[in-house]
Design an enzyme around this catalytic site. Structure first.
Site, PDB file in Angstrom:
ATOM      1  N   HIS A 189     -44.227 -13.225 -30.167  1.00  0.00           N
ATOM      2  CA  HIS A 189     -45.415 -13.084 -31.010  1.00  0.00           C
ATOM      3  C   HIS A 189     -46.323 -14.282 -30.820  1.00  0.00           C
ATOM      4  O   HIS A 189     -45.857 -15.414 -30.723  1.00  0.00           O
ATOM      5  CB  HIS A 189     -45.045 -12.912 -32.491  1.00  0.00           C
ATOM      6  CG  HIS A 189     -44.095 -13.944 -33.029  1.00  0.00           C
ATOM      7  ND1 HIS A 189     -42.745 -13.893 -32.781  1.00  0.00           N
ATOM      8  CD2 HIS A 189     -44.293 -15.041 -33.793  1.00  0.00           C
ATOM      9  CE1 HIS A 189     -42.148 -14.918 -33.386  1.00  0.00           C
ATOM     10  NE2 HIS A 189     -43.073 -15.641 -34.002  1.00  0.00           N
ATOM     11  N   ASN A 208     -43.999 -19.833 -30.628  1.00  0.00           N
ATOM     12  CA  ASN A 208     -42.806 -20.647 -30.756  1.00  0.00           C
ATOM     13  C   ASN A 208     -41.686 -20.035 -29.920  1.00  0.00           C
ATOM     14  O   ASN A 208     -41.538 -18.809 -29.877  1.00  0.00           O
ATOM     15  CB  ASN A 208     -42.382 -20.725 -32.230  1.00  0.00           C
ATOM     16  CG  ASN A 208     -43.442 -21.377 -33.086  1.00  0.00           C
ATOM     17  OD1 ASN A 208     -44.116 -22.318 -32.655  1.00  0.00           O
ATOM     18  ND2 ASN A 208     -43.617 -20.889 -34.303  1.00  0.00           N
ATOM     19  N   CYS A 264     -39.695  -5.042 -34.245  1.00  0.00           N
ATOM     20  CA  CYS A 264     -39.520  -3.675 -33.710  1.00  0.00           C
ATOM     21  C   CYS A 264     -39.592  -2.658 -34.850  1.00  0.00           C
ATOM     22  O   CYS A 264     -40.195  -1.587 -34.693  1.00  0.00           O
ATOM     23  CB  CYS A 264     -38.190  -3.550 -32.969  1.00  0.00           C
ATOM     24  SG  CYS A 264     -38.193  -4.286 -31.319  1.00  0.00           S
ATOM     25  N   ASP A 300     -49.981 -11.916 -40.991  1.00  0.00           N
ATOM     26  CA  ASP A 300     -48.717 -12.589 -41.285  1.00  0.00           C
ATOM     27  C   ASP A 300     -48.424 -12.466 -42.784  1.00  0.00           C
ATOM     28  O   ASP A 300     -49.315 -12.590 -43.632  1.00  0.00           O
ATOM     29  CB  ASP A 300     -48.790 -14.064 -40.887  1.00  0.00           C
ATOM     30  CG  ASP A 300     -47.399 -14.691 -40.811  1.00  0.00           C
ATOM     31  OD1 ASP A 300     -46.916 -14.920 -39.687  1.00  0.00           O
ATOM     32  OD2 ASP A 300     -46.791 -14.941 -41.881  1.00  0.00           O
ATOM     33  N   HIS A 314     -49.105 -16.380 -32.696  1.00  0.00           N
ATOM     34  CA  HIS A 314     -49.770 -16.640 -33.969  1.00  0.00           C
ATOM     35  C   HIS A 314     -51.240 -16.921 -33.666  1.00  0.00           C
ATOM     36  O   HIS A 314     -51.537 -17.823 -32.868  1.00  0.00           O
ATOM     37  CB  HIS A 314     -49.212 -17.905 -34.636  1.00  0.00           C
ATOM     38  CG  HIS A 314     -47.770 -17.884 -35.005  1.00  0.00           C
ATOM     39  ND1 HIS A 314     -47.345 -17.872 -36.319  1.00  0.00           N
ATOM     40  CD2 HIS A 314     -46.636 -17.908 -34.254  1.00  0.00           C
ATOM     41  CE1 HIS A 314     -46.017 -17.900 -36.361  1.00  0.00           C
ATOM     42  NE2 HIS A 314     -45.559 -17.928 -35.127  1.00  0.00           N
TER      43      HIS A 314
HETATM   44  P1  AMP Z   1     -41.873 -17.777 -35.914  1.00  0.00           P
HETATM   45  O1  AMP Z   1     -41.338 -18.858 -36.802  1.00  0.00           O
HETATM   46  O2  AMP Z   1     -42.767 -18.300 -34.818  1.00  0.00           O
HETATM   47  O3  AMP Z   1     -40.770 -16.888 -35.391  1.00  0.00           O
HETATM   48  O4  AMP Z   1     -42.841 -16.917 -36.811  1.00  0.00           O
HETATM   49  C1  AMP Z   1     -42.444 -15.767 -37.506  1.00  0.00           C
HETATM   50  C2  AMP Z   1     -43.614 -15.368 -38.366  1.00  0.00           C
HETATM   51  O5  AMP Z   1     -43.430 -14.028 -38.775  1.00  0.00           O
HETATM   52  C3  AMP Z   1     -43.779 -16.209 -39.636  1.00  0.00           C
HETATM   53  O6  AMP Z   1     -45.092 -16.749 -39.679  1.00  0.00           O
HETATM   54  C4  AMP Z   1     -43.532 -15.196 -40.752  1.00  0.00           C
HETATM   55  O7  AMP Z   1     -44.311 -15.441 -41.902  1.00  0.00           O
HETATM   56  C5  AMP Z   1     -43.907 -13.893 -40.083  1.00  0.00           C
HETATM   57  N1  AMP Z   1     -43.294 -12.698 -40.659  1.00  0.00           N
HETATM   58  C6  AMP Z   1     -41.994 -12.489 -40.948  1.00  0.00           C
HETATM   59  N2  AMP Z   1     -41.787 -11.258 -41.428  1.00  0.00           N
HETATM   60  C7  AMP Z   1     -42.996 -10.649 -41.432  1.00  0.00           C
HETATM   61  C8  AMP Z   1     -43.459  -9.351 -41.813  1.00  0.00           C
HETATM   62  N3  AMP Z   1     -42.628  -8.409 -42.284  1.00  0.00           N
HETATM   63  N4  AMP Z   1     -44.769  -9.079 -41.683  1.00  0.00           N
HETATM   64  C9  AMP Z   1     -45.618 -10.011 -41.216  1.00  0.00           C
HETATM   65  N5  AMP Z   1     -45.250 -11.249 -40.822  1.00  0.00           N
HETATM   66  C10 AMP Z   1     -43.956 -11.564 -40.933  1.00  0.00           C
HETATM   67 ZN    ZN Z   2     -38.199  -6.574 -31.379  1.00  0.00          ZN
END
Ligand code: AMP
Ligand code: ZN
Length: 113
Positions: A99, A86, A7, A30, A101
């Protein structure tokens, strides 16, 4: 939602490299890529995960899938790509904002770990 990193990213309070945007969705690189192409596709409004989508979000559900498809085709081309979301602890979800991926640029393995 307060304290949600994605957010904050939508609000522009933390930096990101946005690669796609439409009315309800943004996609950005990412921060810790696990493949040559690793892009997050998210709704601008806070939804906790895929498991929190309801009939009320059916239009968004369709739009986010189409956005993931567009992003995958644009950045991975003919070789294909993978879309993963996930959910919860067993699903390995760290950020509790829905999200998708989009992963590509190399051959993916199966099954995932
Ligand atoms: P998940 O484990 O499915 O919740 O994936 C979260 C993803 O968000 C991971 O691949 C992180 O590398 C990515 N992530 C976390 N913080 C950021 C950020 N500030 N900008 C871009 N990606 C992020
Ligand atoms: Zn949010």
């Amino acid at each position: 939602m307060k304290d949600c990193i994605f957010c904050k990213l939508v609000a522009g309070d933390i930096p990101s490299t946005i690669v796609y945007e439409n009315e309800g969705i943004i996609a950005f690189k990412d921060i810790n890529p696990v493949a040559p192409v690793h892009i997050q596709v998210i709704p601008k409004n806070h939804i906790g995960s895929l498991a929190e989508l309801t009939d009320d979000n059916s239009e968004l559900a369709s739009k986010i899938l189409l956005a993931a498809s567009e992003v995958g085709k644009k950045f991975c081309g003919e070789n294909g790509f993978r879309v993963v979301t996930n959910i919860g602890n067993d699903g390995g979800q760290e950020i509790k904002h829905l999200h998708l991926h989009v992963l590509g640029g190399r051959k993916m393995t199966w099954p995932p770990g």
